[in-house]
Design a protein around this motif. Structure first.
Motif, PDB file in Angstrom:
ATOM      1  N   PHE A  40     -12.593   1.129  -3.042  1.00 50.70           N
ATOM      2  CA  PHE A  40     -12.749   2.219  -2.081  1.00 50.70           C
ATOM      3  C   PHE A  40     -13.901   3.125  -2.479  1.00 50.70           C
ATOM      4  N   ALA A  41     -14.592   3.616  -1.475  1.00 49.46           N
ATOM      5  CA  ALA A  41     -15.762   4.449  -1.727  1.00 49.46           C
ATOM      6  C   ALA A  41     -15.376   5.893  -2.014  1.00 49.46           C
ATOM      7  N   GLU A  42     -14.227   6.363  -1.495  1.00 52.39           N
ATOM      8  CA  GLU A  42     -13.861   7.754  -1.696  1.00 52.39           C
ATOM      9  C   GLU A  42     -12.352   7.919  -1.703  1.00 52.39           C
ATOM     10  N   THR A  43     -11.909   8.930  -2.409  1.00 52.85           N
ATOM     11  CA  THR A  43     -10.493   9.281  -2.483  1.00 52.85           C
ATOM     12  C   THR A  43     -10.286  10.634  -1.832  1.00 52.85           C
ATOM     13  N   ILE A  44      -9.274  10.716  -0.981  1.00 52.17           N
ATOM     14  CA  ILE A  44      -8.973  11.952  -0.256  1.00 52.17           C
ATOM     15  C   ILE A  44      -7.725  12.583  -0.861  1.00 52.17           C
ATOM     16  N   GLU A  45      -7.848  13.808  -1.336  1.00 50.60           N
ATOM     17  CA  GLU A  45      -6.687  14.505  -1.873  1.00 50.60           C
ATOM     18  C   GLU A  45      -5.833  15.062  -0.732  1.00 50.60           C
ATOM     19  N   VAL A  46      -4.519  14.967  -0.896  1.00 46.83           N
ATOM     20  CA  VAL A  46      -3.587  15.480   0.104  1.00 46.83           C
ATOM     21  C   VAL A  46      -3.116  16.867  -0.334  1.00 46.83           C
ATOM     22  N   GLY A 238      -1.224   4.133   0.163  1.00 44.00           N
ATOM     23  CA  GLY A 238      -2.078   5.180   0.695  1.00 44.00           C
ATOM     24  C   GLY A 238      -3.483   4.719   0.990  1.00 44.00           C
ATOM     25  N   GLU A 239      -3.656   3.434   1.258  1.00 44.55           N
ATOM     26  CA  GLU A 239      -4.978   2.867   1.494  1.00 44.55           C
ATOM     27  C   GLU A 239      -5.176   2.563   2.969  1.00 44.55           C
ATOM     28  N   VAL A 240      -6.373   2.872   3.477  1.00 41.83           N
ATOM     29  CA  VAL A 240      -6.712   2.581   4.863  1.00 41.83           C
ATOM     30  C   VAL A 240      -7.930   1.666   4.875  1.00 41.83           C
ATOM     31  N   TYR A 241      -7.789   0.520   5.543  1.00 47.18           N
ATOM     32  CA  TYR A 241      -8.876  -0.443   5.692  1.00 47.18           C
ATOM     33  C   TYR A 241      -9.310  -0.488   7.153  1.00 47.18           C
ATOM     34  N   ALA A 242     -10.519  -0.997   7.363  1.00 42.41           N
ATOM     35  CA  ALA A 242     -11.017  -1.222   8.717  1.00 42.41           C
ATOM     36  C   ALA A 242     -11.428  -2.673   8.854  1.00 42.41           C
ATOM     37  N   ILE A 243     -11.246  -3.208  10.055  1.00 42.37           N
ATOM     38  CA  ILE A 243     -11.691  -4.563  10.387  1.00 42.37           C
ATOM     39  C   ILE A 243     -12.601  -4.436  11.602  1.00 42.37           C
ATOM     40  N   GLY A 258      -0.707  12.671  -5.065  1.00 45.74           N
ATOM     41  CA  GLY A 258      -0.448  13.550  -6.203  1.00 45.74           C
ATOM     42  C   GLY A 258       1.003  13.563  -6.639  1.00 45.74           C
ATOM     43  N   ASP A 259       1.499  14.762  -6.968  1.00 44.35           N
ATOM     44  CA  ASP A 259       2.860  14.902  -7.490  1.00 44.35           C
ATOM     45  C   ASP A 259       3.930  14.635  -6.446  1.00 44.35           C
ATOM     46  N   THR A 303       4.019  10.879   6.713  1.00 42.66           N
ATOM     47  CA  THR A 303       4.519  10.393   5.440  1.00 42.66           C
ATOM     48  C   THR A 303       6.006  10.704   5.329  1.00 42.66           C
ATOM     49  N   ILE A 304       6.672   9.919   4.495  1.00 44.77           N
ATOM     50  CA  ILE A 304       8.050  10.204   4.109  1.00 44.77           C
ATOM     51  C   ILE A 304       8.032  10.556   2.632  1.00 44.77           C
ATOM     52  N   MET A 305       8.477  11.735   2.290  1.00 42.43           N
ATOM     53  CA  MET A 305       8.581  12.153   0.903  1.00 42.43           C
ATOM     54  C   MET A 305      10.058  12.267   0.561  1.00 42.43           C
TER      55      MET A 305
END
Length: 410
Positions: A40-46, A238-243, A258-259, A303-305
């Motif tokens: 992955f090119a970038e990570t997005i913090e939640v 938590g990964e998103v791909y494109a086709i 994160g936590d 999301t489900i936490m």
């Protein structure tokens, strides 16, 4: 997830997820070519927001669209909503087990499909897809039923796997999500995601080889299409791909929970089959991405936490759900636990469809009746010309049509 069953709930959010959450045994055909999966090119913090005002999220020009049907055409829940050809296609897979087509005034144009064993009938519908010329309904009886754009049954195709979720791919094929390895013919090689032929009978290309334990806990609502890209989310990672239309797989985003990932990071268990089986058996759900949607500015998902207090419940409670908004091009994603509706007192549910840059959510009769007093003095302009009181007496869900603000700052 072994076996299959439906949980019927009034709330669309829970209904849509848990019609597919518990015990899905899906399988697939051998794919001819597995795509590469680069980093992955970038990570997005939640970033987690406990409460947010609805007025901080959406523009004030929202409107309501009551769905108008006869007393013999009542919709119990909306599991799939698709806008195509200036029509609104709705599928109720859990209660009515029928499909409906509405115009933009909410008037019923026709309905299609029903349970049974005859032509045009299915055992337990899984999903609906709409192409340029046809409406397709996936049945858990290893088949796909096709209807024309007037709701007339055309044909039924027998297949070798269960379709869990599918969307048209380049209008001549389907992108199909089948997250488990079950098939009636015991196929040796399965993939979580694959591109299928127009009649769903042949696998053209496969992605993500099935991993026992990891893929057994996948949910629905993992695919969306926008602006030439078909996106797929691996929910536990938590990964998103494109086709793209040439069937190339490309990484897009890696979301860092994160936590809030509880009780552990699933990546630590990918090579521990015994612990994965224990997690699956004990229903220790972790951060999950599902109901992914996209428009010009935003990528949205839920999301489900699962908390320790809810760990032993068979079904996570509404307190476990977070509404997530990511502004594309930024480095931050907001996960909102509670949305305070300060605009009209109405219940705000998670969006289930996009139309251009707008979103569509669903309101249900009980929720409308409980909150109608907060809106009785407002202008009917907010309700698409419908008198306010008419929303309190509707027997069907009501669509909420709105747009997110250009820049959300919380």
């Amino acid at each position: 997830m072994a076996g299959f069953f439906l949980l019927i709930m009034k709330n669309k959010k829970l209904n849509f997820i848990f019609i597919l959450l518990t015990g899905l045994a899906l399988g697939g055909c051998k794919a001819s070519d597995e795509a590469q999966q680069p980093g992955f090119a970038e990570t997005i913090e939640v970033t987690y927001i406990e409460k947010a005002k609805l007025s901080d999220l959406i523009k004030p020009d929202y409107r309501y669209l009551p769905l108008q049907t006869g007393s013999d055409q009542l919709i119990g829940a909306i599991n799939r909503l698709i806008i195509r050809d200036s029509s609104i296609y709705i599928f109720d897979a859990s209660l009515a087990k029928k499909g409906y087509c509405f115009d933009w005034q909410g008037r019923l144009m026709f309905s299609f499909g029903e349970t049974g064993s005859g032509p045009g009938e299915y055992t337990l519908p899984m999903d609906m897809a709409v192409t340029d010329n046809e409406i397709a309904v996936a049945d858990n009886n290893f088949s796909v039923l096709f209807f024309n754009k007037k709701g007339k049954f055309i044909k039924e195709i027998t297949i070798d796997y269960w379709i869990y979720e599918f969307i048209p791919f380049a209008d001549q094929q389907f992108l199909v999500y089948t997250p488990t390895d079950y098939s009636p013919n015991g196929l040796e090689e399965t993939f979580v995601l694959r591109i299928m032929s127009a009649d769903c009978s042949r696998s053209i290309k496969g992605f993500f080889p099935y991993e026992e334990g990891l893929d057994d806990y996948n949910l629905s609502g993992q695919m969306t299409f926008y602006n030439g890209l078909y996106s797929y989310a691996q929910p536990l990672l938590g990964e998103v791909y494109a086709i793209d239309r040439e069937m190339n797989l490309m990484p897009r985003y890696q979301f860092d929970f994160g936590d809030h990932s509880w009780p552990m990071d699933i990546r630590e268990l990918k090579d521990d089959d015994d612990r994965l089986e224990e997690v699956r058996k004990n229903e220790e759900l972790m951060s999950v991405m599902h109901e992914i949607l996209e428009n010009e500015r935003y990528l949205m998902f839920q999301t489900i936490m699962t908390t320790p207090e809810n760990k032993n419940k068979k079904v996570p409670s509404a307190e476990d759900y977070w509404w997530c908004v990511y502004k594309k091009g930024s480095k931050q994603c907001y996960a909102i636990h509670h949305i305070v509706n300060d605009m009209d007192g109405e219940v705000f549910d998670f969006p289930i469809a996009t139309h251009h840059n707008r979103l569509i959510s669903v309101l249900y009769p009980e929720e409308l009746q409980a909150n109608i007093a907060a809106r009785t003095n407002e202008s009917p302009d907010n309700y698409g010309g419908q008198p306010t009181d008419s929303l309190a007496t509707t027997d069907n869900p009501v669509l909420l049509y709105f747009e997110l603000k250009d820049n959300i700052r919380l």
